[in-house]
Design a protein around this motif. Sequence first.
Motif, mmCIF file in Angstrom:
data_model
loop_
_atom_site.group_PDB
_atom_site.id
_atom_site.type_symbol
_atom_site.label_atom_id
_atom_site.label_comp_id
_atom_site.label_asym_id
_atom_site.label_seq_id
_atom_site.Cartn_x
_atom_site.Cartn_y
_atom_site.Cartn_z
ATOM 1 N N PRO A 292 -12.280 37.203 -66.194
ATOM 2 C CA PRO A 292 -12.626 37.231 -65.148
ATOM 3 C C PRO A 292 -13.517 36.476 -64.748
ATOM 4 C CG PRO A 292 -13.236 39.710 -65.671
ATOM 5 C CD PRO A 292 -13.231 38.806 -66.832
ATOM 6 N N VAL A 293 -13.950 36.206 -65.497
ATOM 7 C CA VAL A 293 -15.415 35.010 -64.699
ATOM 8 C C VAL A 293 -15.148 33.696 -65.175
ATOM 9 C CG1 VAL A 293 -16.510 37.304 -64.085
ATOM 10 C CG2 VAL A 293 -17.020 36.141 -66.642
ATOM 11 N N SER A 294 -16.069 33.454 -64.580
ATOM 12 C CA SER A 294 -15.778 30.800 -64.939
ATOM 13 C C SER A 294 -17.029 31.241 -65.186
ATOM 14 C CB SER A 294 -15.217 30.269 -64.075
ATOM 15 O OG SER A 294 -16.072 30.569 -63.332
ATOM 16 N N GLU A 295 -17.917 32.432 -64.922
ATOM 17 C CA GLU A 295 -19.695 31.554 -65.144
ATOM 18 C C GLU A 295 -20.569 32.965 -65.560
ATOM 19 O OE1 GLU A 295 -21.301 31.344 -61.568
ATOM 20 O OE2 GLU A 295 -20.803 28.898 -61.196
ATOM 21 N N GLY A 296 -21.353 32.106 -66.698
ATOM 22 C CA GLY A 296 -22.514 33.010 -67.373
ATOM 23 C C GLY A 296 -22.670 32.287 -68.721
ATOM 24 N N ALA A 297 -23.266 32.764 -69.880
ATOM 25 C CA ALA A 297 -24.020 32.413 -70.441
ATOM 26 C C ALA A 297 -22.806 33.204 -71.918
ATOM 27 C CB ALA A 297 -24.958 33.108 -70.939
ATOM 28 N N ILE A 298 -22.488 32.589 -72.956
ATOM 29 C CA ILE A 298 -21.767 33.037 -74.450
ATOM 30 C C ILE A 298 -23.000 33.267 -75.652
ATOM 31 C CG2 ILE A 298 -20.472 32.935 -75.664
ATOM 32 C CD1 ILE A 298 -18.912 30.745 -74.169
ATOM 33 N N VAL A 299 -23.227 34.131 -75.877
ATOM 34 C CA VAL A 299 -24.260 34.056 -77.092
ATOM 35 C C VAL A 299 -23.129 33.396 -78.403
ATOM 36 C CG1 VAL A 299 -25.284 36.289 -78.409
ATOM 37 C CG2 VAL A 299 -25.073 36.837 -76.327
ATOM 38 N N SER A 300 -24.242 33.096 -79.193
ATOM 39 C CA SER A 300 -24.008 31.990 -80.273
ATOM 40 C C SER A 300 -24.263 32.629 -81.625
ATOM 41 C CB SER A 300 -24.084 30.181 -80.247
ATOM 42 O OG SER A 300 -24.350 29.762 -78.899
ATOM 43 N N SER A 301 -25.826 33.041 -81.499
ATOM 44 C CA SER A 301 -25.653 34.003 -82.618
ATOM 45 C C SER A 301 -27.195 34.894 -82.257
ATOM 46 C CB SER A 301 -25.840 33.186 -83.305
ATOM 47 O OG SER A 301 -27.002 31.684 -83.061
ATOM 48 N N VAL A 302 -27.162 35.964 -82.661
ATOM 49 C CA VAL A 302 -28.069 36.576 -82.589
ATOM 50 C C VAL A 302 -29.532 36.840 -84.078
ATOM 51 C CG1 VAL A 302 -28.861 38.962 -81.915
ATOM 52 C CG2 VAL A 302 -26.319 37.973 -81.414
ATOM 53 N N ASN A 303 -31.167 36.965 -83.720
ATOM 54 C CA ASN A 303 -31.857 36.729 -84.725
ATOM 55 C C ASN A 303 -31.763 38.331 -85.411
ATOM 56 O OD1 ASN A 303 -31.703 34.170 -84.439
ATOM 57 N ND2 ASN A 303 -33.875 34.270 -82.900
ATOM 58 N N ASP A 304 -32.059 37.672 -86.406
ATOM 59 C CA ASP A 304 -32.081 39.452 -87.128
ATOM 60 C C ASP A 304 -33.102 40.153 -86.400
ATOM 61 O OD1 ASP A 304 -29.961 39.087 -88.588
ATOM 62 O OD2 ASP A 304 -30.900 38.071 -90.425
ATOM 63 N N ASN A 305 -33.266 41.401 -86.755
ATOM 64 C CA ASN A 305 -34.316 41.979 -86.093
ATOM 65 C C ASN A 305 -35.181 41.218 -84.541
ATOM 66 O OD1 ASN A 305 -34.446 43.541 -88.916
ATOM 67 N ND2 ASN A 305 -35.604 41.479 -89.209
ATOM 68 N N SER A 306 -34.724 40.908 -84.198
ATOM 69 C CA SER A 306 -34.794 40.521 -82.553
ATOM 70 C C SER A 306 -34.541 41.478 -81.025
ATOM 71 C CB SER A 306 -33.515 39.196 -82.357
ATOM 72 O OG SER A 306 -32.095 39.680 -81.787
ATOM 73 N N PRO A 307 -34.770 41.612 -80.430
ATOM 74 C CA PRO A 307 -34.637 42.664 -79.433
ATOM 75 C C PRO A 307 -33.131 42.703 -78.685
ATOM 76 C CG PRO A 307 -36.872 41.635 -78.696
ATOM 77 C CD PRO A 307 -36.165 40.636 -80.315
ATOM 78 N N GLY A 309 -30.083 41.908 -81.440
ATOM 79 C CA GLY A 309 -30.210 42.120 -82.420
ATOM 80 C C GLY A 309 -30.297 44.355 -82.696
ATOM 81 N N LYS A 310 -31.490 44.730 -81.775
ATOM 82 C CA LYS A 310 -31.507 46.211 -82.034
ATOM 83 C C LYS A 310 -30.672 46.829 -80.788
ATOM 84 C CE LYS A 310 -36.007 45.198 -83.742
ATOM 85 N NZ LYS A 310 -37.488 45.769 -83.685
ATOM 86 N N ALA A 311 -30.714 46.219 -79.640
ATOM 87 C CA ALA A 311 -30.130 46.693 -78.745
ATOM 88 C C ALA A 311 -28.872 46.282 -78.836
ATOM 89 C CB ALA A 311 -29.995 45.745 -77.237
ATOM 90 N N GLY A 312 -28.024 45.802 -80.372
ATOM 91 C CA GLY A 312 -26.636 45.822 -80.156
ATOM 92 C C GLY A 312 -25.656 44.558 -78.973
ATOM 93 N N LEU A 313 -26.562 43.371 -79.037
ATOM 94 C CA LEU A 313 -25.391 42.656 -78.620
ATOM 95 C C LEU A 313 -24.856 41.739 -79.994
ATOM 96 C CD1 LEU A 313 -25.415 41.606 -76.108
ATOM 97 C CD2 LEU A 313 -27.262 39.934 -76.172
ATOM 98 N N LYS A 314 -23.768 41.028 -79.646
ATOM 99 C CA LYS A 314 -23.129 40.173 -80.806
ATOM 100 C C LYS A 314 -23.320 39.472 -80.649
ATOM 101 C CE LYS A 314 -21.190 44.813 -82.519
ATOM 102 N NZ LYS A 314 -19.987 45.547 -83.388
ATOM 103 N N ALA A 315 -22.243 38.197 -81.846
ATOM 104 C CA ALA A 315 -21.663 36.975 -81.000
ATOM 105 C C ALA A 315 -20.995 37.050 -79.824
ATOM 106 C CB ALA A 315 -21.728 36.447 -81.869
ATOM 107 N N ASP A 316 -20.303 36.068 -79.214
ATOM 108 C CA ASP A 316 -19.136 35.815 -78.336
ATOM 109 C C ASP A 316 -19.217 36.466 -77.319
ATOM 110 O OD1 ASP A 316 -18.262 34.192 -79.999
ATOM 111 O OD2 ASP A 316 -16.939 35.310 -81.587
ATOM 112 N N ASP A 317 -20.817 37.583 -76.839
ATOM 113 C CA ASP A 317 -20.805 38.284 -75.896
ATOM 114 C C ASP A 317 -21.194 37.632 -75.058
ATOM 115 O OD1 ASP A 317 -20.457 40.709 -77.479
ATOM 116 O OD2 ASP A 317 -22.227 41.802 -77.389
ATOM 117 N N VAL A 318 -20.902 37.515 -73.812
ATOM 118 C CA VAL A 318 -20.809 36.956 -72.159
ATOM 119 C C VAL A 318 -21.811 37.932 -71.987
ATOM 120 C CG1 VAL A 318 -19.514 35.534 -70.649
ATOM 121 C CG2 VAL A 318 -18.980 36.437 -73.015
ATOM 122 N N ILE A 319 -22.751 37.380 -71.449
ATOM 123 C CA ILE A 319 -23.690 37.735 -70.612
ATOM 124 C C ILE A 319 -23.483 37.338 -68.743
ATOM 125 C CG2 ILE A 319 -25.944 38.350 -69.861
ATOM 126 C CD1 ILE A 319 -26.589 38.212 -72.811
#
Length: 482
Positions: A292-307, A309-319
């Motif tokens: 329902p939104v047209s602006e944001g940042a798409i997560v392409s990849s999440v680094n292992d052991n990164s903040p 990744g530890k928070a549960g962010l996944k690829a294709d999530d849209v911030i």
Amino acid sequence: MTMRLTSQRSALVGALFVALPMLAGAQNAASSATSLQPATREAQALPSLAPLVESVKGAVVNVDVQAKASGGGENPFFERFFGGEGDPRGQRREPIRQGTGSGFIIDPKGLVLTNNHVVEGAVSIIVRLDDGRSFDAEIVGRDPLTDVALIRLKGKVDNLPTVKLGDSDALRVGDWAVAIGNPFGLASSVSSGIISARARNIHSGPYDDFLQTDAAINPGNSGGPLFNMKGEVIGINTAIVGGGTGIGFAVPSNLVKALLPQLEKDGAVTRAWLGISIQDLTRDLAKAMQLPVSEGAIVSSVNDNSPAGKAGLKADDVIVAIDGQQVGSGGQLTRTVALKKPGSTSTLDVFRDGKKQALKVQLGTRPDLEGLSVRPNRGGDDSEESSKARVGVSLNNLDPRVVARAGLKSAQGALVTDVMPGSPAERADLKPGMVVVEADHKPVRNAEELAKLIRKAPSGSTLLLRVEVPGNGRFLRALLIP
């Protein structure tokens, strides 16, 4: 040939005769203008910038630098305009280069803002004021990623003129701007124009957010101030488009204000980090992802052991927001996160599979991905030099891009970049390219941690290291401390 010249001369004379009546008409128009009411004439007259210039130019300085040639500060993406002795492409460089840039005094104690590329690699800095005084100067702090540097005048400083940083976020495209600097060695040169655009990304670094102006800026203007009509600095003139006319870029003052405390206190900038790759959300992608939104940042990849990744962010999530602040693009998210404090907790508003949710993430410390760490040695041992001097090993932080390419198991560790022949490091069979992931059974997160352990280890002791060799697995090494 004579006939052609004669006919050209006749045409020129004819043109002059045609122009004369037009000039007379202009004179008549000027004469009629004098009959206007005084208030009308005053309204039609352009205001002079002289009072503004006189009030601020004393705080604008020339920065003369002798620097190591290896600290050239060149950028392949756009043309810097560092004045002085050139370095024609392909010619041999001299060990020391000389150049001149600009800067401006922001504190009566002698603090001066300029560009990082003006003072990078400096072995000698002389600052010259408009009133004829000159001072030796030293670097207080540098940030290569935004091209901002803070220097301090040495010796007895008094009666220093200063200028203050204004609010660059309040600028509108079309607002007037005045640039003062040292183009081509012509001290205290003034030019004017307008703000042509805001938030320009010229692909010079991860935090591009430049003001664009058509005020004339040239080689030697680097580090000089861009003023608004209140006499406030709203940008540091930094770059021009190669071959372009009237296209210059300045670091916005609000970004500079956010960096100043760290530059003055620590000499460098430490940024928060999520540990993700991102791309902009476009209208087409939003439609395809049924958002329902047209602006944001798409997560392409999440680094292992990164903040992230530890928070549960996944690829294709849209911030779409961070701590309640809307995210309009990937670049905006990067800049917003960078200005937060490492170790702090932020809330990300995220769309996942079309549903909105909030994720808490504890921000990490951004690694030196570009290999541009400039944190100065202020009284203690330098990590690189201390480890190299004691055991003969040079270390660097691990670049996540190297982790991905080499297929390493760990995203943390200390990368061995050089080993001195005959040193304890060579006798321990350490080799460039290895990654030290443990020391005495404790994880090694970065080069600084390992260097600290080496520096504090008692003479005659042995450090048990676990190293990872790309493509070959992990092995133990025994490093004898001399």
